[in-house]
Design a protein around this motif. Structure first.
Motif, mmCIF file in Angstrom:
data_model
loop_
_atom_site.group_PDB
_atom_site.id
_atom_site.type_symbol
_atom_site.label_atom_id
_atom_site.label_comp_id
_atom_site.label_asym_id
_atom_site.label_seq_id
_atom_site.Cartn_x
_atom_site.Cartn_y
_atom_site.Cartn_z
ATOM 1 N N THR A 33 52.215 -46.148 -46.766
ATOM 2 C CA THR A 33 52.277 -46.364 -48.209
ATOM 3 C C THR A 33 50.951 -45.956 -48.850
ATOM 4 O O THR A 33 49.881 -46.188 -48.293
ATOM 5 C CB THR A 33 52.549 -47.854 -48.512
ATOM 6 N N ARG A 34 51.029 -45.367 -50.037
ATOM 7 C CA ARG A 34 49.807 -45.015 -50.780
ATOM 8 C C ARG A 34 49.012 -46.280 -51.096
ATOM 9 O O ARG A 34 49.589 -47.326 -51.373
ATOM 10 C CB ARG A 34 50.150 -44.279 -52.073
ATOM 11 N N PHE A 35 47.710 -46.142 -51.057
ATOM 12 C CA PHE A 35 46.802 -47.264 -51.283
ATOM 13 C C PHE A 35 45.968 -46.988 -52.519
ATOM 14 O O PHE A 35 45.410 -45.907 -52.679
ATOM 15 C CB PHE A 35 45.897 -47.433 -50.058
ATOM 16 N N ASN A 36 45.861 -47.988 -53.387
ATOM 17 C CA ASN A 36 45.067 -47.880 -54.607
ATOM 18 C C ASN A 36 43.934 -48.898 -54.530
ATOM 19 O O ASN A 36 44.166 -50.095 -54.624
ATOM 20 C CB ASN A 36 45.947 -48.136 -55.831
ATOM 21 N N ARG A 37 42.712 -48.415 -54.372
ATOM 22 C CA ARG A 37 41.552 -49.296 -54.228
ATOM 23 C C ARG A 37 41.233 -50.090 -55.493
ATOM 24 O O ARG A 37 40.396 -50.982 -55.474
ATOM 25 C CB ARG A 37 40.325 -48.489 -53.800
ATOM 26 N N HIS A 38 41.896 -49.788 -56.595
ATOM 27 C CA HIS A 38 41.663 -50.507 -57.846
ATOM 28 C C HIS A 38 42.764 -51.521 -58.153
ATOM 29 O O HIS A 38 42.699 -52.208 -59.168
ATOM 30 C CB HIS A 38 41.512 -49.519 -59.007
ATOM 31 N N GLU A 39 43.746 -51.611 -57.282
ATOM 32 C CA GLU A 39 44.846 -52.569 -57.441
ATOM 33 C C GLU A 39 44.525 -53.790 -56.588
ATOM 34 O O GLU A 39 44.537 -53.730 -55.355
ATOM 35 C CB GLU A 39 46.169 -51.928 -57.007
ATOM 36 N N GLY A 40 44.230 -54.894 -57.239
ATOM 37 C CA GLY A 40 43.784 -56.090 -56.540
ATOM 38 C C GLY A 40 44.727 -56.576 -55.454
ATOM 39 O O GLY A 40 44.286 -56.932 -54.363
ATOM 40 N N TYR A 41 46.022 -56.600 -55.752
ATOM 41 C CA TYR A 41 46.975 -57.074 -54.746
ATOM 42 C C TYR A 41 46.990 -56.180 -53.510
ATOM 43 O O TYR A 41 47.133 -56.662 -52.397
ATOM 44 C CB TYR A 41 48.384 -57.187 -55.331
ATOM 45 N N GLU A 42 46.823 -54.885 -53.695
ATOM 46 C CA GLU A 42 46.818 -53.969 -52.554
ATOM 47 C C GLU A 42 45.564 -54.165 -51.702
ATOM 48 O O GLU A 42 45.636 -54.186 -50.473
ATOM 49 C CB GLU A 42 46.914 -52.519 -53.026
ATOM 50 N N VAL A 43 44.420 -54.307 -52.354
ATOM 51 C CA VAL A 43 43.170 -54.519 -51.625
ATOM 52 C C VAL A 43 43.212 -55.851 -50.887
ATOM 53 O O VAL A 43 42.891 -55.929 -49.696
ATOM 54 C CB VAL A 43 41.960 -54.448 -52.585
ATOM 55 N N LEU A 44 43.639 -56.875 -51.564
ATOM 56 C CA LEU A 44 43.730 -58.210 -50.969
ATOM 57 C C LEU A 44 44.687 -58.207 -49.774
ATOM 58 O O LEU A 44 44.385 -58.746 -48.709
ATOM 59 C CB LEU A 44 44.181 -59.206 -52.034
ATOM 60 N N TYR A 45 45.845 -57.582 -49.948
ATOM 61 C CA TYR A 45 46.826 -57.490 -48.860
ATOM 62 C C TYR A 45 46.236 -56.785 -47.646
ATOM 63 O O TYR A 45 46.317 -57.273 -46.518
ATOM 64 C CB TYR A 45 48.090 -56.756 -49.325
ATOM 65 N N LEU A 46 45.631 -55.614 -47.862
ATOM 66 C CA LEU A 46 45.126 -54.824 -46.739
ATOM 67 C C LEU A 46 43.999 -55.562 -46.022
ATOM 68 O O LEU A 46 43.976 -55.612 -44.783
ATOM 69 C CB LEU A 46 44.655 -53.451 -47.214
ATOM 70 N N ILE A 47 43.096 -56.155 -46.764
ATOM 71 C CA ILE A 47 42.002 -56.899 -46.137
ATOM 72 C C ILE A 47 42.555 -58.041 -45.296
ATOM 73 O O ILE A 47 42.144 -58.224 -44.145
ATOM 74 C CB ILE A 47 41.005 -57.417 -47.198
ATOM 75 N N ASN A 48 43.496 -58.792 -45.822
ATOM 76 C CA ASN A 48 44.060 -59.906 -45.057
ATOM 77 C C ASN A 48 44.862 -59.441 -43.858
ATOM 78 O O ASN A 48 44.811 -60.059 -42.788
ATOM 79 C CB ASN A 48 44.897 -60.814 -45.962
ATOM 80 N N ALA A 49 45.604 -58.350 -43.997
ATOM 81 C CA ALA A 49 46.372 -57.827 -42.867
ATOM 82 C C ALA A 49 45.437 -57.403 -41.734
ATOM 83 O O ALA A 49 45.675 -57.720 -40.561
ATOM 84 C CB ALA A 49 47.232 -56.649 -43.313
ATOM 85 N N LEU A 50 44.364 -56.723 -42.079
ATOM 86 C CA LEU A 50 43.414 -56.281 -41.052
ATOM 87 C C LEU A 50 42.618 -57.450 -40.497
ATOM 88 O O LEU A 50 42.339 -57.503 -39.293
ATOM 89 C CB LEU A 50 42.503 -55.192 -41.614
ATOM 90 N N ALA A 51 42.245 -58.396 -41.347
ATOM 91 C CA ALA A 51 41.510 -59.582 -40.885
ATOM 92 C C ALA A 51 42.350 -60.361 -39.870
ATOM 93 O O ALA A 51 41.818 -60.847 -38.860
ATOM 94 C CB ALA A 51 41.137 -60.476 -42.062
#
Length: 93
Positions: A33-51
Motif C-alpha cells: 500500500t502507498r504510504f503518506n508520511r504526512h498522514e498521521g494515521y498511516e505513520v502511527l499505524y506503521l510505527i506500531n506495526a513495526l514496533a
C-alpha cells in the motif's frame, strides 16, 4: 495494545484522515500500500506495526522511527514495505 500513541508523536502537523474499517488499505500488516508520511494515521499505524514485529519496549525507539520517516525517508520511497526495508537498512546510521 499499541506502544506508540498519537499523544506521543513529536510532530503536530499531520493530516488525520480516518479510513473506514472495511477499507482494503487496512490489512493489519505493512504491505505494498502507498504510504503518506504526512498522514498521521498511516505513520502511527506503521510505527506500531513495526514496533510490535521488532518487539520494541520503549517509546524512544518509536520516536526515532518517526523522526527517520519525517526527516530522512527519501520521497520516492512510497510503499509500506519499502519504508520498512529502508528503516531496517538505516536504523543504525
Amino acid at each position: 495494545m499499541a506502544l506508540f500513541n498519537k499523544s506521543d508523536m513529536q510532530y503536530d502537523d499531520y493530516q488525520w484522515t480516518a479510513y473506514p474499517n472495511d477499507n482494503p488499505r487496512v490489512t493489519g500488516k505493512p504491505d505494498s500500500t502507498r504510504f503518506n508520511r504526512h498522514e498521521g494515521y498511516e505513520v502511527l499505524y506503521l510505527i506500531n506495526a513495526l514496533a510490535e514485529e521488532w518487539e520494541f519496549k520503549n517509546v524512544a525507539s518509536c520516536l526515532k522511527m518517526e523522526t527517520m520517516i519525517r526527516e530522512k525517508l527519501p520521497s520516492d520511497t512510497i510503499m509500506q514495505t519499502k519504508v520498512k526495508e529502508w528503516i531496517i537498512k538505516y536504523w543504525n546510521s
